[in-house]
Design an enzyme around this catalytic site. Sequence first.
Site, mmCIF file in Angstrom:
data_model
loop_
_atom_site.group_PDB
_atom_site.id
_atom_site.type_symbol
_atom_site.label_atom_id
_atom_site.label_comp_id
_atom_site.label_asym_id
_atom_site.label_seq_id
_atom_site.Cartn_x
_atom_site.Cartn_y
_atom_site.Cartn_z
ATOM 1 N N HIS A 136 -13.863 -4.850 -3.513
ATOM 2 C CA HIS A 136 -13.253 -3.830 -3.348
ATOM 3 C C HIS A 136 -13.972 -2.329 -3.017
ATOM 4 O O HIS A 136 -13.256 -1.335 -3.169
ATOM 5 C CB HIS A 136 -12.172 -3.663 -4.602
ATOM 6 C CG HIS A 136 -11.523 -4.647 -4.901
ATOM 7 N ND1 HIS A 136 -10.174 -4.782 -4.722
ATOM 8 C CD2 HIS A 136 -11.721 -6.016 -5.575
ATOM 9 C CE1 HIS A 136 -9.666 -5.822 -5.050
ATOM 10 N NE2 HIS A 136 -10.381 -6.481 -5.624
ATOM 11 N N LYS A 170 -4.360 9.929 -6.925
ATOM 12 C CA LYS A 170 -5.275 8.582 -6.812
ATOM 13 C C LYS A 170 -6.458 9.041 -7.897
ATOM 14 O O LYS A 170 -6.347 10.514 -8.164
ATOM 15 C CB LYS A 170 -5.821 8.421 -5.402
ATOM 16 C CG LYS A 170 -6.203 9.794 -4.682
ATOM 17 C CD LYS A 170 -6.925 9.338 -3.322
ATOM 18 C CE LYS A 170 -5.818 9.475 -2.204
ATOM 19 N NZ LYS A 170 -5.428 8.066 -1.866
ATOM 20 N N ARG A 171 -7.262 8.377 -8.048
ATOM 21 C CA ARG A 171 -8.337 8.703 -8.798
ATOM 22 C C ARG A 171 -9.243 9.735 -8.086
ATOM 23 O O ARG A 171 -9.310 9.889 -6.958
ATOM 24 C CB ARG A 171 -9.509 7.566 -9.041
ATOM 25 C CG ARG A 171 -8.934 6.496 -10.243
ATOM 26 C CD ARG A 171 -8.906 7.274 -11.414
ATOM 27 N NE ARG A 171 -10.426 7.439 -11.977
ATOM 28 C CZ ARG A 171 -10.845 6.773 -12.994
ATOM 29 N NH1 ARG A 171 -10.073 5.832 -13.814
ATOM 30 N NH2 ARG A 171 -11.931 7.247 -13.358
ATOM 31 N N LYS A 201 -12.735 10.652 -1.536
ATOM 32 C CA LYS A 201 -11.251 10.576 -1.465
ATOM 33 C C LYS A 201 -10.756 12.042 -0.846
ATOM 34 O O LYS A 201 -9.659 12.427 -0.604
ATOM 35 C CB LYS A 201 -10.445 10.399 -2.670
ATOM 36 C CG LYS A 201 -10.640 8.635 -3.042
ATOM 37 C CD LYS A 201 -9.870 8.583 -4.535
ATOM 38 C CE LYS A 201 -10.138 6.850 -4.874
ATOM 39 N NZ LYS A 201 -9.369 5.883 -4.220
ATOM 40 N N THR A 247 -3.518 1.580 -1.866
ATOM 41 C CA THR A 247 -2.553 0.945 -2.177
ATOM 42 C C THR A 247 -1.544 1.929 -2.176
ATOM 43 O O THR A 247 -0.139 1.638 -1.970
ATOM 44 C CB THR A 247 -2.532 0.242 -3.446
ATOM 45 O OG1 THR A 247 -3.049 0.561 -4.165
ATOM 46 C CG2 THR A 247 -3.373 -1.467 -2.868
ATOM 47 N N LYS A 290 2.591 2.510 -1.117
ATOM 48 C CA LYS A 290 3.827 2.871 -1.837
ATOM 49 C C LYS A 290 4.584 4.178 -1.476
ATOM 50 O O LYS A 290 5.679 4.090 -1.184
ATOM 51 C CB LYS A 290 3.105 3.223 -3.415
ATOM 52 C CG LYS A 290 2.790 1.893 -3.993
ATOM 53 C CD LYS A 290 2.062 2.058 -5.403
ATOM 54 C CE LYS A 290 1.143 0.841 -5.500
ATOM 55 N NZ LYS A 290 0.015 1.202 -6.409
#
Length: 811
Positions: free
Chosen positions: A352, A540-541, A546, A648, A652
């Site tokens: 992952h 998100k985290r 990111k 993911t 969504k």
Amino acid sequence: MKKKELKSLLEGKLQRHYGVTASEATKNQVYHACAMVVRDILMEKWSATQEEMEAKKAKQVCYLSMEFLLGKSLKNNIYNLSMTDVFQQVLQEMGMDLKALEDIEEDAALGNGGLGRLAACYMDALSAQHLPATGYSILYEYGIFKQRIVEGQQTELPDSWLDSGSCWLVAKPDETVEIRFDGEIEESWDGDHLRIQHRNYTRVNAEPYDMLISGYGSETVNTLRLWQAKSPYSMDMHLFSEGEYLKAIEQQASAEVISKILYPEDKHPEGKSLRIKQQYFFVSASIQSIIKKHMETYGRLDNLPDRVVIQINDTHPAMVIPEMMRIMMDDHGLTWDAAWEITTHSVAYTNHTVMSEALERWPEALIKRILPRIHQIIVEINRRFCDSLWKYFPNNWDKISSMAIVAYDEVRMANLSIAGSFSVNGVSALHSQILKDKVFHDFYVVSPDKFTNVTNGIAYRRWLGQANEPLTSLIRDCIGDGFLRNAEELCTFAPFAKDASVRQKFLEVKKRNKERLAAYIQEHNGIDVDTNSIFDVQAKRLHEYKRQLLNIMQIIKMYFEYKDNPSLQRPSRTFIFGAKAAPGYYMAKQIIRLIHAVADMVNHDPVVQNHMKVVFLEDYKVSIAEILMPAADVSEQISVAGREASGTGNMKFMMNGALTIGTLDGANVEICEAVGEANMFLFGLKADEVEQLLKQGYQPMSYYQSNPWIARILGAIMQGIGRPGGRSVPFVDIANSLLISANGSQADPYLVLADFEEYCRAQREVDRVYSNQDAWNEKAILNVAHSGVFAADRSIQEYNEKIWNLTDLGR
Ligand code: 26W
């Protein structure tokens, strides 16, 4: 089930468990009564599923994961049983509201982020598709921490979820197994059989608690087995009678600490002995219970790979490989070769992450001390593995040592996982390609057939069907409700994008969802947001890769643009963030603080207040995501290309009709293929360009010097950000991290400055498209219509075809 029957079941539970009538019962009691009724219904299907599995000698997947980020169960189970209406009606008659009861339940948050939520989505899809599965994990007493923002900074509070969550667990104390730590290994020969004795070990019991996993419209109810650590030793009475009270309970406490708390780290694996103990504890308990069950049914182990496939969710459960070897050799007398054959035909590994700092490596000495027998077996696996590499890379010591499982006093869990499994998969097309080309290239050369891709997917009946009822019913009105069983049917919604009345209804749906979120924000943040503004969400985290920083820098730029030109005409925006930072991740916490400082500045400035707002949602979790996704107009998926394995959240948002602004990273690539470039906002360097730039020597300072906006924004960050006339906070470390290379490290390693200009351009494109509401809604509808391939059902089918080959219980 009829109203009358459900009513009497609920009344019965209230009477027998709490001694109250329906009118006397508290909300909490009614919640528990509902849970018990649902559990009873599931329990019958659960038993039937198990009987059927035995009768069919079914092959099942055992999904081993340190994390399952489940969220709430009541609503999901009622929905899956198609009992939402009848529950609503009966509760209403009792003067209660289903929604209010759902709110009593705490999220079961036994996970950090994407990896854990994926495991939960997959369990759901497996049940829905009547495929036999058991998930295995730890019954953490405390899940991921509760995030509280105090003066703009993250603080962490314990998350004790079991008060409202334990009603979903079925205790199975008779299936307790024993786990051994520490001690020494003694070897002796018994004829030509090597006998292994583990001496002076510490024993910990693993007690199973099963959670019943329902699937939409399916008779199959699968199991999520969570292990709790219990000390087999009671208090030391001798010490106690001497007045050494703490010492007397110490042994007990040190065993039970194993299942106390989920590690909140989701990148840097900590070299802590407790983490190793957690991993081995749950892996050993799970494989012991798998092998025991198998032996009871078949009395032999050679056919294990025909009945069981063990999927390991990242490397965290990789110790299942040596542990299986141990049990088969030491307890069942198999030879090394026979045990290895069975192990490597049973285990499959999903990776992952490509971030090298996230690949788990354990100090060999720690493994040797805590798990002496496992250490021996790993060393032998390594010896044989390196031997076998010789024929591919003769005399190439460098290559073999880089592929070794044990080297430089460390055990490399990814290498162990690849060597010990028959399948290795990435979680998006791009990610799987990067595994083959870069991260695991040498392994790919040796066994190309092992490598495959399964792009992630989401439990869309939760993320669309349950979370977004207004949109679900609009889709149903247009194309019927077949899409709730078969997500591919969503594509028949596409032609409706051209229908003006559907576009209008879509707009109304989005508006309603934005109002629901706005009410939540008003209640929790005290901020009044404009539901006519663009809801632009990054949830998100918090990680540097990111690039929440890229987002916030663009927000600062926009703020300056309004300050410079108050009559600037642009659609107004609400920027919404949700993010937890690992408690020890300094830079991530600084970025959260910066977001709050910018929010403070923007939201209190009379000049820009009506044009933009910045909102940070505290304690982002599954149940908040369920309110957030349906309300988003813009989905921020802006990681530096090549770093986000899949994502993911991106799926969504898309499914709920948000337009993606993003890089070509992870599953964004496939989102783009599905919906078309014209229906999203792509920007930034591609994965190969990122590699290229980093290799040739990326100099962020040059962007600082040539782009006046970057200079102005970083100047402001360094000087201090805060509300006009109020306290302002300087963020020197953030600015430095983008500009200065500290002791040899790359400055701005995630290329925030390199992508800044392009990102701003894409954001102006968002403004331009949004200004034409009709065009926007058409694109949004097309996003919904083309999101079907991101259903977890599709992912599970692919796993089943490429890797698992399970028995279908529906046939
Ligand atoms: C403590 C060590 C550690 C290291 C990595 C803990 C957890 C991890 C995970 C691999 C992090 C994770 O959640 N990865 C995410 O997995 C999702 C599901 O496949 C992907 O969609 C995300 O892109 C990926 O970051």
